[in-house]
Design a protein around this motif. Structure first.
Motif, PDB file in Angstrom:
ATOM      1  N   LEU A  50       0.785  -1.150  -0.117  1.00 34.76           N
ATOM      2  CA  LEU A  50      -0.105  -0.089   0.236  1.00 34.76           C
ATOM      3  C   LEU A  50       0.944   1.221   0.145  1.00 34.76           C
ATOM      4  CD1 LEU A  50      -2.546  -1.570   2.219  1.00 34.76           C
ATOM      5  CD2 LEU A  50      -3.298   0.223   1.086  1.00 34.76           C
ATOM      6  N   GLU A  51       0.539   2.181  -1.155  1.00 35.88           N
ATOM      7  CA  GLU A  51       1.264   3.429  -1.086  1.00 35.88           C
ATOM      8  C   GLU A  51       0.411   4.458  -0.602  1.00 35.88           C
ATOM      9  OE1 GLU A  51       3.388   3.862  -4.845  1.00 35.88           O
ATOM     10  OE2 GLU A  51       3.032   6.064  -4.802  1.00 35.88           O
ATOM     11  N   HIS A  52       0.730   5.582  -0.080  1.00 34.97           N
ATOM     12  CA  HIS A  52      -0.211   6.561  -0.149  1.00 34.97           C
ATOM     13  C   HIS A  52       0.498   7.816  -0.058  1.00 34.97           C
ATOM     14  CE1 HIS A  52       1.005   8.092   4.491  1.00 34.97           C
ATOM     15  NE2 HIS A  52       1.820   6.946   4.223  1.00 34.97           N
ATOM     16  N   TYR A  53      -0.118   9.195   0.280  1.00 37.73           N
ATOM     17  CA  TYR A  53       0.412  10.294   0.070  1.00 37.73           C
ATOM     18  C   TYR A  53       0.613  11.003   1.358  1.00 37.73           C
ATOM     19  CZ  TYR A  53       0.119  15.214  -1.956  1.00 37.73           C
ATOM     20  OH  TYR A  53       0.197  16.600  -2.411  1.00 37.73           O
ATOM     21  N   PRO A  54       1.847  10.651   1.929  1.00 34.22           N
ATOM     22  CA  PRO A  54       1.955  11.487   3.511  1.00 34.22           C
ATOM     23  C   PRO A  54       1.437  12.886   3.476  1.00 34.22           C
ATOM     24  CG  PRO A  54       3.812   9.893   2.777  1.00 34.22           C
ATOM     25  CD  PRO A  54       3.007  10.287   1.423  1.00 34.22           C
ATOM     26  N   HIS A  81      -5.187   3.416   9.347  1.00 33.97           N
ATOM     27  CA  HIS A  81      -4.750   2.822   8.305  1.00 33.97           C
ATOM     28  C   HIS A  81      -3.414   2.440   7.968  1.00 33.97           C
ATOM     29  CE1 HIS A  81      -5.413   1.683   3.875  1.00 33.97           C
ATOM     30  NE2 HIS A  81      -6.708   2.215   3.931  1.00 33.97           N
ATOM     31  N   ALA A 120      -9.656   8.669   0.418  1.00 35.26           N
ATOM     32  CA  ALA A 120      -8.259   8.749   1.060  1.00 35.26           C
ATOM     33  C   ALA A 120      -7.141   8.380  -0.035  1.00 35.26           C
ATOM     34  CB  ALA A 120      -8.184   7.826   2.307  1.00 35.26           C
ATOM     35  N   PRO A 121      -6.117   8.942  -0.020  1.00 35.36           N
ATOM     36  CA  PRO A 121      -5.205   8.729  -1.285  1.00 35.36           C
ATOM     37  C   PRO A 121      -4.252   7.493  -0.939  1.00 35.36           C
ATOM     38  CG  PRO A 121      -4.456  10.748   0.094  1.00 35.36           C
ATOM     39  CD  PRO A 121      -5.746  10.311   0.576  1.00 35.36           C
ATOM     40  N   PHE A 122      -4.734   6.249  -1.009  1.00 34.61           N
ATOM     41  CA  PHE A 122      -3.863   4.986  -0.827  1.00 34.61           C
ATOM     42  C   PHE A 122      -4.241   4.388  -2.197  1.00 34.61           C
ATOM     43  CE2 PHE A 122      -5.246   5.817   3.667  1.00 34.61           C
ATOM     44  CZ  PHE A 122      -3.877   5.263   4.171  1.00 34.61           C
ATOM     45  N   TRP A 123      -3.085   3.617  -2.546  1.00 33.79           N
ATOM     46  CA  TRP A 123      -3.166   2.684  -4.009  1.00 33.79           C
ATOM     47  C   TRP A 123      -2.553   1.402  -3.423  1.00 33.79           C
ATOM     48  CZ3 TRP A 123      -1.196   7.625  -3.264  1.00 33.79           C
ATOM     49  CH2 TRP A 123      -2.235   8.574  -3.993  1.00 33.79           C
ATOM     50  N   LYS A 124      -3.164   0.424  -3.953  1.00 36.80           N
ATOM     51  CA  LYS A 124      -2.750  -1.103  -3.756  1.00 36.80           C
ATOM     52  C   LYS A 124      -1.777  -1.663  -4.988  1.00 36.80           C
ATOM     53  CE  LYS A 124      -6.233  -2.242  -0.733  1.00 36.80           C
ATOM     54  NZ  LYS A 124      -7.904  -2.313  -0.679  1.00 36.80           N
ATOM     55  N   LEU A 125      -0.702  -2.029  -4.711  1.00 40.33           N
ATOM     56  CA  LEU A 125      -0.063  -2.831  -5.647  1.00 40.33           C
ATOM     57  C   LEU A 125       0.116  -4.176  -5.234  1.00 40.33           C
ATOM     58  CD1 LEU A 125       1.941  -2.616  -8.027  1.00 40.33           C
ATOM     59  CD2 LEU A 125       3.890  -2.035  -6.539  1.00 40.33           C
ATOM     60  N   TRP A 135      -1.163  -2.537 -10.396  1.00 41.29           N
ATOM     61  CA  TRP A 135      -1.989  -1.698  -9.458  1.00 41.29           C
ATOM     62  C   TRP A 135      -3.439  -2.121  -9.544  1.00 41.29           C
ATOM     63  CZ3 TRP A 135       0.610   1.208  -6.430  1.00 41.29           C
ATOM     64  CH2 TRP A 135       2.009   1.757  -6.702  1.00 41.29           C
ATOM     65  N   VAL A 136      -4.063  -2.229  -8.269  1.00 38.80           N
ATOM     66  CA  VAL A 136      -5.368  -2.516  -8.259  1.00 38.80           C
ATOM     67  C   VAL A 136      -6.319  -1.689  -8.851  1.00 38.80           C
ATOM     68  CG1 VAL A 136      -7.129  -2.934  -6.746  1.00 38.80           C
ATOM     69  CG2 VAL A 136      -4.952  -4.042  -6.307  1.00 38.80           C
TER      70      VAL A 136
ATOM     71  N   PHE B   6       1.940   9.619  -7.984  1.00 38.84           N
ATOM     72  CA  PHE B   6       1.854   8.366  -7.104  1.00 38.84           C
ATOM     73  C   PHE B   6       1.368   6.953  -8.009  1.00 38.84           C
ATOM     74  CE2 PHE B   6       1.397  11.924  -4.391  1.00 38.84           C
ATOM     75  CZ  PHE B   6       2.177  11.512  -3.215  1.00 38.84           C
ATOM     76  N   MET B  80      -8.306   6.177  -5.963  1.00 43.39           N
ATOM     77  CA  MET B  80      -7.656   5.629  -4.901  1.00 43.39           C
ATOM     78  C   MET B  80      -8.374   4.182  -4.787  1.00 43.39           C
ATOM     79  SD  MET B  80      -7.758   8.995  -5.008  1.00 43.39           S
ATOM     80  CE  MET B  80      -9.312   9.585  -4.054  1.00 43.39           C
ATOM     81  N   THR B  81      -7.461   3.275  -3.988  1.00 42.71           N
ATOM     82  CA  THR B  81      -7.986   2.086  -3.948  1.00 42.71           C
ATOM     83  C   THR B  81      -7.386   1.479  -2.333  1.00 42.71           C
ATOM     84  OG1 THR B  81      -5.820   1.257  -4.821  1.00 42.71           O
ATOM     85  CG2 THR B  81      -7.694   1.405  -6.070  1.00 42.71           C
ATOM     86  N   GLY B  82      -7.564   2.580  -1.477  1.00 41.49           N
ATOM     87  CA  GLY B  82      -7.509   2.280   0.016  1.00 41.49           C
ATOM     88  C   GLY B  82      -8.433   1.342   0.580  1.00 41.49           C
TER      89      GLY B  82
END
Lengths: 159, 83
Positions: A50-54, A81, A120-125, A135-136, B6, B80-82
Protein backbone atom coordinates in the motif's frame (compact mmCIF):
# COMPACT_ATOMS: atom_id res chain seq x y z
CA UNK A 1 -11.88 11.67 16.98
CA UNK A 2 -8.48 10.74 15.77
CA UNK A 3 -6.78 9.22 12.74
CA UNK A 4 -3.50 7.36 12.32
CA UNK A 5 -1.51 6.17 9.31
CA UNK A 6 1.06 3.55 10.25
CA UNK A 7 3.15 0.66 9.01
CA UNK A 8 2.59 -1.39 12.20
CA UNK A 9 -0.29 -3.74 12.92
CA UNK A 10 -2.99 -2.76 15.42
CA UNK A 11 -4.86 -4.52 18.23
CA UNK A 12 -8.62 -3.97 17.85
CA UNK A 13 -9.42 -4.71 21.50
CA UNK A 14 -6.74 -2.39 22.80
CA UNK A 15 -7.83 0.38 20.42
CA UNK A 16 -11.47 0.11 21.52
CA UNK A 17 -10.48 0.07 25.18
CA UNK A 18 -8.24 3.12 24.81
CA UNK A 19 -10.82 5.03 22.78
CA UNK A 20 -13.74 4.49 25.11
CA UNK A 21 -12.05 4.39 28.51
CA UNK A 22 -13.79 6.53 31.11
CA UNK A 23 -16.59 7.73 28.79
CA UNK A 24 -19.86 6.64 30.39
CA UNK A 25 -21.95 8.34 27.69
CA UNK A 26 -21.07 5.61 25.22
CA UNK A 27 -23.82 3.04 24.81
CA UNK A 28 -22.63 1.30 21.66
CA UNK A 29 -19.45 0.76 19.69
CA UNK A 30 -19.22 -0.38 16.07
CA UNK A 31 -15.93 -1.38 14.51
CA UNK A 32 -14.91 -2.40 11.00
CA UNK A 33 -11.66 -4.23 10.26
CA UNK A 34 -10.47 -4.62 6.66
CA UNK A 35 -8.17 -7.56 5.84
CA UNK A 36 -5.95 -8.40 2.88
CA UNK A 37 -7.94 -10.89 0.85
CA UNK A 38 -6.16 -13.61 -1.12
CA UNK A 39 -6.98 -12.58 -4.69
CA UNK A 40 -4.28 -14.74 -6.26
CA UNK A 41 -5.96 -18.11 -5.88
CA UNK A 42 -3.40 -20.46 -7.36
CA UNK A 43 -0.56 -18.01 -7.93
CA UNK A 44 0.99 -18.43 -4.50
CA UNK A 45 1.85 -15.12 -2.92
CA UNK A 46 -0.89 -12.53 -3.08
CA UNK A 47 0.83 -9.97 -0.93
CA UNK A 48 0.33 -6.30 -1.69
CA UNK A 49 2.04 -3.03 -1.00
CA UNK A 50 0.00 0.00 0.00
CA UNK A 51 1.35 3.34 -1.14
CA UNK A 52 -0.08 6.62 0.15
CA UNK A 53 0.37 10.37 -0.05
CA UNK A 54 1.91 11.41 3.29
CA UNK A 55 0.36 14.65 4.45
CA UNK A 56 -2.75 14.52 2.29
CA UNK A 57 -3.69 11.10 3.67
CA UNK A 58 -3.82 12.33 7.25
CA UNK A 59 -5.66 15.47 6.13
CA UNK A 60 -8.32 13.53 4.20
CA UNK A 61 -8.84 11.01 7.00
CA UNK A 62 -9.28 13.89 9.47
CA UNK A 63 -11.80 15.53 7.09
CA UNK A 64 -13.77 12.27 6.78
CA UNK A 65 -13.67 11.79 10.56
CA UNK A 66 -14.89 15.36 11.11
CA UNK A 67 -17.71 14.81 8.62
CA UNK A 68 -18.88 11.69 10.51
CA UNK A 69 -18.81 13.62 13.78
CA UNK A 70 -20.85 16.43 12.20
CA UNK A 71 -23.48 14.01 10.88
CA UNK A 72 -23.87 11.70 13.87
CA UNK A 73 -23.74 12.29 17.63
CA UNK A 74 -20.52 10.37 18.27
CA UNK A 75 -18.73 10.19 21.60
CA UNK A 76 -15.58 8.77 20.02
CA UNK A 77 -14.25 7.72 16.63
CA UNK A 78 -11.01 6.35 15.23
CA UNK A 79 -9.51 5.55 11.83
CA UNK A 80 -6.25 3.56 11.61
CA UNK A 81 -4.93 2.76 8.11
CA UNK A 82 -1.75 0.80 7.41
CA UNK A 83 0.69 1.18 4.53
CA UNK A 84 3.66 -0.85 3.28
CA UNK A 85 3.78 -4.54 2.36
CA UNK A 86 0.95 -6.71 3.69
CA UNK A 87 0.24 -10.44 3.38
CA UNK A 88 -3.16 -12.15 2.92
CA UNK A 89 -4.97 -12.19 6.25
CA UNK A 90 -3.20 -9.08 7.52
CA UNK A 91 -5.28 -6.23 8.91
CA UNK A 92 -5.27 -3.13 6.66
CA UNK A 93 -7.75 -0.72 8.15
CA UNK A 94 -9.68 -0.14 11.38
CA UNK A 95 -12.69 2.13 11.81
CA UNK A 96 -14.43 2.62 15.17
CA UNK A 97 -17.51 4.71 15.96
CA UNK A 98 -18.94 5.02 19.47
CA UNK A 99 -22.21 6.72 20.36
CA UNK A 100 -24.88 6.77 23.08
CA UNK A 101 -27.09 4.70 20.75
CA UNK A 102 -26.34 1.88 18.31
CA UNK A 103 -27.93 3.33 15.16
CA UNK A 104 -25.52 6.26 15.02
CA UNK A 105 -22.55 3.98 15.76
CA UNK A 106 -23.50 1.53 12.98
CA UNK A 107 -24.22 4.21 10.40
CA UNK A 108 -21.17 6.35 11.17
CA UNK A 109 -18.87 3.31 10.98
CA UNK A 110 -20.34 2.33 7.60
CA UNK A 111 -20.03 5.90 6.35
CA UNK A 112 -16.40 6.18 7.49
CA UNK A 113 -15.23 3.10 5.60
CA UNK A 114 -17.28 3.90 2.48
CA UNK A 115 -15.90 7.45 2.23
CA UNK A 116 -12.38 6.40 3.12
CA UNK A 117 -12.23 3.92 0.23
CA UNK A 118 -12.85 6.59 -2.39
CA UNK A 119 -11.40 9.72 -0.78
CA UNK A 120 -8.23 8.73 1.08
CA UNK A 121 -5.12 8.70 -1.17
CA UNK A 122 -4.03 5.05 -0.91
CA UNK A 123 -3.09 2.74 -3.78
CA UNK A 124 -2.69 -1.04 -3.73
CA UNK A 125 0.05 -2.75 -5.71
CA UNK A 126 -0.75 -6.46 -5.88
CA UNK A 127 1.95 -9.08 -6.38
CA UNK A 128 0.87 -11.47 -9.11
CA UNK A 129 3.02 -14.39 -7.98
CA UNK A 130 5.31 -14.55 -11.02
CA UNK A 131 7.56 -11.79 -9.70
CA UNK A 132 5.38 -9.17 -11.32
CA UNK A 133 2.91 -6.77 -9.74
CA UNK A 134 -0.12 -4.80 -10.87
CA UNK A 135 -1.93 -1.74 -9.56
CA UNK A 136 -5.40 -2.59 -8.29
CA UNK A 137 -8.08 -0.70 -10.22
CA UNK A 138 -10.70 1.40 -8.48
CA UNK A 139 -14.16 -0.17 -8.47
CA UNK A 140 -17.33 1.58 -9.53
CA UNK A 141 -19.17 -0.18 -6.70
CA UNK A 142 -16.98 1.67 -4.20
CA UNK A 143 -17.95 5.00 -5.77
CA UNK A 144 -21.62 4.00 -5.58
CA UNK A 145 -21.24 3.02 -1.92
CA UNK A 146 -19.66 6.39 -1.12
CA UNK A 147 -22.24 8.32 -3.14
CA UNK A 148 -25.04 6.68 -1.17
CA UNK A 149 -24.06 8.85 1.81
CA UNK A 150 -24.04 12.14 -0.10
CA UNK A 151 -27.74 12.77 0.30
CA UNK A 152 -28.08 11.22 3.74
CA UNK A 153 -27.15 13.66 6.48
CA UNK A 154 -27.33 11.09 9.26
CA UNK A 155 -30.10 13.00 11.04
CA UNK A 156 -32.29 9.90 11.13
CA UNK A 157 -29.95 8.21 13.56
CA UNK A 158 -29.38 11.37 15.56
CA UNK A 159 -33.03 11.69 16.49
CA UNK B 1 6.17 24.46 -7.57
CA UNK B 2 6.32 20.89 -6.42
CA UNK B 3 4.85 18.10 -8.58
CA UNK B 4 4.18 14.66 -7.07
CA UNK B 5 3.32 11.40 -8.86
CA UNK B 6 1.85 8.31 -7.21
CA UNK B 7 1.22 4.65 -8.07
CA UNK B 8 1.47 3.89 -11.80
CA UNK B 9 1.98 7.56 -12.62
CA UNK B 10 5.17 7.46 -10.53
CA UNK B 11 6.29 4.24 -12.20
CA UNK B 12 5.61 5.39 -15.76
CA UNK B 13 7.16 8.82 -15.38
CA UNK B 14 10.02 7.44 -13.29
CA UNK B 15 9.62 10.36 -10.88
CA UNK B 16 8.08 10.53 -7.43
CA UNK B 17 8.56 14.19 -6.72
CA UNK B 18 10.15 17.14 -8.48
CA UNK B 19 10.48 20.89 -8.21
CA UNK B 20 9.72 22.90 -11.33
CA UNK B 21 9.13 26.54 -12.16
CA UNK B 22 5.66 27.31 -13.45
CA UNK B 23 6.15 27.18 -17.24
CA UNK B 24 5.44 30.30 -19.26
CA UNK B 25 1.78 30.54 -20.21
CA UNK B 26 0.56 27.79 -17.88
CA UNK B 27 -2.38 29.00 -15.81
CA UNK B 28 -4.12 25.84 -14.64
CA UNK B 29 -3.69 22.11 -14.06
CA UNK B 30 -4.72 21.25 -17.62
CA UNK B 31 -1.98 23.55 -18.92
CA UNK B 32 0.57 22.00 -16.59
CA UNK B 33 -0.32 18.47 -17.76
CA UNK B 34 -0.04 19.55 -21.41
CA UNK B 35 3.39 21.01 -20.68
CA UNK B 36 4.50 17.87 -18.80
CA UNK B 37 3.44 15.71 -21.76
CA UNK B 38 5.87 17.59 -23.93
CA UNK B 39 8.84 16.56 -21.81
CA UNK B 40 9.19 13.07 -23.20
CA UNK B 41 7.44 9.91 -24.34
CA UNK B 42 7.15 8.50 -20.80
CA UNK B 43 5.25 11.62 -19.69
CA UNK B 44 3.15 11.72 -22.85
CA UNK B 45 2.14 8.10 -22.30
CA UNK B 46 1.51 8.36 -18.53
CA UNK B 47 -0.58 11.52 -18.90
CA UNK B 48 -2.36 10.63 -22.16
CA UNK B 49 -5.74 9.87 -20.59
CA UNK B 50 -6.61 12.62 -18.12
CA UNK B 51 -9.89 10.87 -17.25
CA UNK B 52 -7.77 8.19 -15.52
CA UNK B 53 -5.96 10.78 -13.40
CA UNK B 54 -6.99 12.36 -10.12
CA UNK B 55 -5.53 15.71 -9.10
CA UNK B 56 -4.73 17.38 -5.80
CA UNK B 57 -3.49 20.93 -5.38
CA UNK B 58 -2.02 21.74 -1.96
CA UNK B 59 -3.34 18.37 -0.75
CA UNK B 60 -6.97 19.18 -1.64
CA UNK B 61 -8.81 17.51 -4.52
CA UNK B 62 -8.72 19.69 -7.60
CA UNK B 63 -9.75 19.60 -11.26
CA UNK B 64 -8.17 20.30 -14.64
CA UNK B 65 -9.36 23.91 -14.50
CA UNK B 66 -7.95 24.62 -11.02
CA UNK B 67 -5.72 27.65 -11.48
CA UNK B 68 -2.04 27.63 -10.57
CA UNK B 69 0.13 30.53 -9.42
CA UNK B 70 3.48 28.80 -9.16
CA UNK B 71 3.97 28.00 -5.47
CA UNK B 72 1.57 25.05 -5.22
CA UNK B 73 2.08 21.40 -4.48
CA UNK B 74 0.40 19.55 -7.36
CA UNK B 75 -0.14 15.78 -7.12
CA UNK B 76 -1.19 13.48 -9.97
CA UNK B 77 -2.42 9.96 -9.20
CA UNK B 78 -4.90 7.25 -10.24
CA UNK B 79 -8.28 6.74 -8.51
CA UNK B 80 -7.73 5.63 -4.91
CA UNK B 81 -7.89 1.99 -3.85
CA UNK B 82 -7.45 2.07 -0.07
CA UNK B 83 -9.57 0.52 2.66
Amino acid sequence: MSVRVQREDFDVGAEIAALTQGNMQIGGITSFVGLVRDMGGNTGSAAMTLEHYPGMTEKMLATIDAEANARWPLEASLIVHRYGRLEPGDQIVLVIAASPHRAAAFEACHFLIDWLKTKAPFWKLEETGDGDARWVEARGSDDAAAARWSANTGKEAAE
Amino acid sequence: MKVLYFAWLRQRTGIGEEDISLPEGVQDVAGLIEWLKGRGPEFAEALADTSAIRIAVNQEFATLDTSLGGDEEVALFPPMTGG
